[in-house]
Design a protein around this motif. Structure first.
Motif, PDB file in Angstrom:
ATOM      1  N   GLU A 244      12.993  13.571  46.670  1.00 46.01           N
ATOM      2  CA  GLU A 244      12.080  12.878  47.595  1.00 46.01           C
ATOM      3  C   GLU A 244      12.185  11.365  47.385  1.00 46.01           C
ATOM      4  N   LYS A 245      12.582  10.661  48.432  1.00 47.07           N
ATOM      5  CA  LYS A 245      12.817   9.209  48.331  1.00 47.07           C
ATOM      6  C   LYS A 245      11.528   8.420  48.056  1.00 47.07           C
ATOM      7  N   ARG A 246      10.389   8.981  48.467  1.00 46.74           N
ATOM      8  CA  ARG A 246       9.140   8.242  48.309  1.00 46.74           C
ATOM      9  C   ARG A 246       8.455   8.503  46.961  1.00 46.74           C
ATOM     10  N   VAL A 247       9.096   9.333  46.136  1.00 47.11           N
ATOM     11  CA  VAL A 247       8.483   9.629  44.826  1.00 47.11           C
ATOM     12  C   VAL A 247       9.395   9.156  43.699  1.00 47.11           C
ATOM     13  N   TYR A 248       8.840   8.380  42.817  1.00 48.35           N
ATOM     14  CA  TYR A 248       9.573   7.937  41.621  1.00 48.35           C
ATOM     15  C   TYR A 248       9.026   8.719  40.435  1.00 48.35           C
ATOM     16  N   LEU A 249       9.893   9.437  39.779  1.00 47.81           N
ATOM     17  CA  LEU A 249       9.445  10.239  38.640  1.00 47.81           C
ATOM     18  C   LEU A 249       9.845   9.574  37.328  1.00 47.81           C
ATOM     19  N   LEU A 250       8.878   9.241  36.534  1.00 50.03           N
ATOM     20  CA  LEU A 250       9.142   8.611  35.238  1.00 50.03           C
ATOM     21  C   LEU A 250       8.604   9.524  34.143  1.00 50.03           C
ATOM     22  N   ARG A 251       9.272   9.486  33.007  1.00 49.34           N
ATOM     23  CA  ARG A 251       8.789  10.343  31.916  1.00 49.34           C
ATOM     24  C   ARG A 251       8.727   9.580  30.598  1.00 49.34           C
ATOM     25  N   HIS A 252       7.566   9.615  29.977  1.00 50.46           N
ATOM     26  CA  HIS A 252       7.437   9.110  28.607  1.00 50.46           C
ATOM     27  C   HIS A 252       7.950  10.201  27.675  1.00 50.46           C
ATOM     28  N   ILE A 253       8.856   9.848  26.785  1.00 51.62           N
ATOM     29  CA  ILE A 253       9.358  10.887  25.880  1.00 51.62           C
ATOM     30  C   ILE A 253       8.308  11.258  24.833  1.00 51.62           C
ATOM     31  N   LEU A 254       7.278  10.408  24.697  1.00 55.87           N
ATOM     32  CA  LEU A 254       6.167  10.702  23.789  1.00 55.87           C
ATOM     33  C   LEU A 254       4.866  10.516  24.549  1.00 55.87           C
TER      34      LEU A 254
ATOM     35  N   ARG B 193       2.615  -0.438  19.283  1.00 53.71           N
ATOM     36  CA  ARG B 193       3.049  -1.400  20.316  1.00 53.71           C
ATOM     37  C   ARG B 193       4.554  -1.267  20.560  1.00 53.71           C
ATOM     38  N   ASN B 194       5.310  -1.209  19.459  1.00 56.76           N
ATOM     39  CA  ASN B 194       6.769  -1.106  19.584  1.00 56.76           C
ATOM     40  C   ASN B 194       7.189   0.215  20.217  1.00 56.76           C
ATOM     41  N   THR B 195       6.517   1.300  19.803  1.00 59.28           N
ATOM     42  CA  THR B 195       6.832   2.615  20.376  1.00 59.28           C
ATOM     43  C   THR B 195       6.560   2.599  21.883  1.00 59.28           C
ATOM     44  N   GLU B 196       5.402   2.021  22.238  1.00 63.26           N
ATOM     45  CA  GLU B 196       5.023   1.965  23.658  1.00 63.26           C
ATOM     46  C   GLU B 196       6.086   1.219  24.471  1.00 63.26           C
ATOM     47  N   LYS B 197       6.524   0.079  23.945  1.00 67.81           N
ATOM     48  CA  LYS B 197       7.539  -0.734  24.639  1.00 67.81           C
ATOM     49  C   LYS B 197       8.817   0.077  24.839  1.00 67.81           C
ATOM     50  N   LEU B 198       9.232   0.747  23.768  1.00 68.62           N
ATOM     51  CA  LEU B 198      10.485   1.510  23.807  1.00 68.62           C
ATOM     52  C   LEU B 198      10.397   2.673  24.793  1.00 68.62           C
ATOM     53  N   VAL B 199       9.290   3.434  24.706  1.00 71.81           N
ATOM     54  CA  VAL B 199       9.109   4.593  25.587  1.00 71.81           C
ATOM     55  C   VAL B 199       9.068   4.138  27.052  1.00 71.81           C
ATOM     56  N   ARG B 200       8.379   3.022  27.304  1.00 70.07           N
ATOM     57  CA  ARG B 200       8.280   2.493  28.679  1.00 70.07           C
ATOM     58  C   ARG B 200       9.654   2.082  29.193  1.00 70.07           C
ATOM     59  N   LYS B 201      10.388   1.384  28.342  1.00 63.38           N
ATOM     60  CA  LYS B 201      11.716   0.908  28.728  1.00 63.38           C
ATOM     61  C   LYS B 201      12.610   2.089  29.114  1.00 63.38           C
ATOM     62  N   LEU B 202      12.567   3.144  28.287  1.00 63.79           N
ATOM     63  CA  LEU B 202      13.388   4.330  28.556  1.00 63.79           C
ATOM     64  C   LEU B 202      12.968   5.008  29.861  1.00 63.79           C
ATOM     65  N   ALA B 203      11.640   5.067  30.086  1.00 61.60           N
ATOM     66  CA  ALA B 203      11.128   5.735  31.299  1.00 61.60           C
ATOM     67  C   ALA B 203      11.596   4.997  32.550  1.00 61.60           C
ATOM     68  N   VAL B 204      11.457   3.679  32.558  1.00 56.19           N
ATOM     69  CA  VAL B 204      11.822   2.882  33.743  1.00 56.19           C
ATOM     70  C   VAL B 204      13.343   2.908  33.949  1.00 56.19           C
ATOM     71  N   LYS B 205      14.076   2.840  32.848  1.00 56.02           N
ATOM     72  CA  LYS B 205      15.539   2.831  32.911  1.00 56.02           C
ATOM     73  C   LYS B 205      16.071   4.144  33.501  1.00 56.02           C
ATOM     74  N   SER B 206      15.468   5.263  33.129  1.00 52.92           N
ATOM     75  CA  SER B 206      15.956   6.563  33.614  1.00 52.92           C
ATOM     76  C   SER B 206      15.798   6.667  35.124  1.00 52.92           C
ATOM     77  N   VAL B 207      14.755   6.075  35.688  1.00 52.76           N
ATOM     78  CA  VAL B 207      14.557   6.106  37.137  1.00 52.76           C
ATOM     79  C   VAL B 207      15.638   5.305  37.827  1.00 52.76           C
ATOM     80  N   LYS B 208      15.979   4.160  37.273  1.00 48.74           N
ATOM     81  CA  LYS B 208      17.001   3.295  37.877  1.00 48.74           C
ATOM     82  C   LYS B 208      18.305   4.080  37.999  1.00 48.74           C
ATOM     83  N   ARG B 209      18.633   4.777  36.906  1.00 49.76           N
ATOM     84  CA  ARG B 209      19.890   5.526  36.895  1.00 49.76           C
ATOM     85  C   ARG B 209      19.860   6.632  37.951  1.00 49.76           C
ATOM     86  N   LYS B 210      18.718   7.324  38.052  1.00 54.40           N
ATOM     87  CA  LYS B 210      18.613   8.440  38.991  1.00 54.40           C
ATOM     88  C   LYS B 210      18.773   7.946  40.434  1.00 54.40           C
TER      89      LYS B 210
END
Lengths: 227, 112
Positions: free
Chosen positions: A55-65, B88-105
């Motif tokens: 879906e182009k209008r949905v951005y899915l982000l995931r926190h690994i923690l 703080r550092n964990t938050e920055k890292l996790v956020r960076k990874l989350a935003v980066k993965s969307v760009k790639r997708k």
């Protein structure tokens, strides 16, 4: 519509409801939705990917923690900034916020920098939360002079231009209260609109222990946040 | 005796952690020094008598409680600061990874 608004939705273990909520938003509005899965331990993210991966209008982000709601909200804002959104509207993923009322937020955000939802702190709110909300309101009003009808409602919107002034540090549930304090200390104008009081799960959301943690943060916000 | 036993247990705990590589040699020797001093003072409490008279403290035990509380407060504060920094550092890292993965997708879905 003038302002390009994007919905940000933090998700944590909401596989049962989140898809329905997003589908309703996509059906009723032409908005883009930034979904931030905050390290769910159930298969929320897989379900989201299956339903909205293309879906182009949905951005899915995931926190690994799991970092907490405040951190997930901030990640959403970061994404909105990246994709050049002009305003953010936060909507809970558990169906607590009625998507029908998004229309009112879209209307008001054209005129105000911030628009907060407020729930009727009446009989429909569980008793513990009702009292917690009232006590928090009294304390925060005394300390900061904030007149807010509902301090803990997570259904709110703001323009990206005010984000530097309200950039919060709370990563967990203190975020709404911290934003309220930052708004007042920055002298920003806001509008409050009434939203439905829907409680899906009384064990989720702000617990009494979270409320104590929020109260313990108050001295820091009182002295630490500059005007 | 209780204090000596506690100091011995702490020394052994430090030794195990040093052997496992969880603490550095420097950190191990500093802590061993602290527990040695603690053990010596437990055997010879009279060594502290000139100090407690100077500080108007009645018993050696009172001095021990005061010092222990000071150390606990310091360690709690230090741990708190370190945890906040780590968060703080964990938050920055996790956020960076989350935003980066969307760009790639999105790049993949656009065929670029």
């Amino acid at each position: 519509m003038g302002v390009k608004v994007m919905v940000v939705m933090p998700v944590y273990n909401e596989k049962g409801r989140v898809v329905r909520v997003i589908k309703r938003i996509l059906k009723e509005y032409k908005l883009e939705v930034v979904v931030v899965d905050d390290g769910s331990t159930d298969d929320s993210f897989d379900i989201l990917k299956r339903n909205f991966g293309k879906e182009k209008r949905v951005y899915l982000l995931r926190h690994i923690l799991n970092l907490g709601k405040g951190a997930a909200m901030k990640t959403g804002v970061r994404m909105v900034k990246k994709i050049k959104g002009e305003a953010v509207l936060f909507v809970d993923s558990d169906g607590q916020h009625n998507p029908k009322q998004i229309r009112e937020f879209l209307k008001e955000i054209e005129k105000f920098d911030l628009v907060f939802g407020y729930r009727d702190v009446g009989n429909r709110m569980p008793r513990v939360r009702r009292w917690g909300n009232l006590i928090a309101k009294k304390i925060v009003k005394t300390l900061f002079g904030i007149e807010r009808k509902d301090m803990l409602c997570g259904f709110f919107a703001f323009k990206m231009s005010v984000f530097p002034k309200i950039r919060w540090k709370s990563s967990r549930y203190g975020v709404e209260t911290e934003i309220a304090v930052r708004v007042v200390k920055s002298g920003l104008c806001f509008k409050e609109i009434k939203v439905d009081t829907i409680y899906i799960n009384k064990y989720k959301g702000v617990s009494i222990f979270d409320a104590v943690r929020i109260l313990m943060r108050l001295p820091y916000w009182y002295f630490g946040i500059k005007k | 005796m209780v204090l000596l036993f506690f100091a011995f247990i702490m020394g052994y705990y430090l030794f195990l952690n040093w052997k496992k590589g969880d603490i550095s040699g420097k950190s191990f020797s500093s802590w061993v020094f602290i527990w040695l001093v603690f053990g010596i003072l437990a055997i010879f409490p009279k060594l502290l008598e000139p100090l407690i008279e100077e500080l108007f403290i009645v018993r050696v035990m009172d001095l021990g409680v005061i010092v222990a509380l000071m150390i606990i407060t310091f360690l709690t504060l230090e741990n708190n600061i370190k945890i906040m920094k780590l968060e703080r550092n964990t938050e920055k890292l996790v956020r960076k990874l989350a935003v980066k993965s969307v760009k790639r997708k999105k790049d993949i879905s656009n065929g670029s």
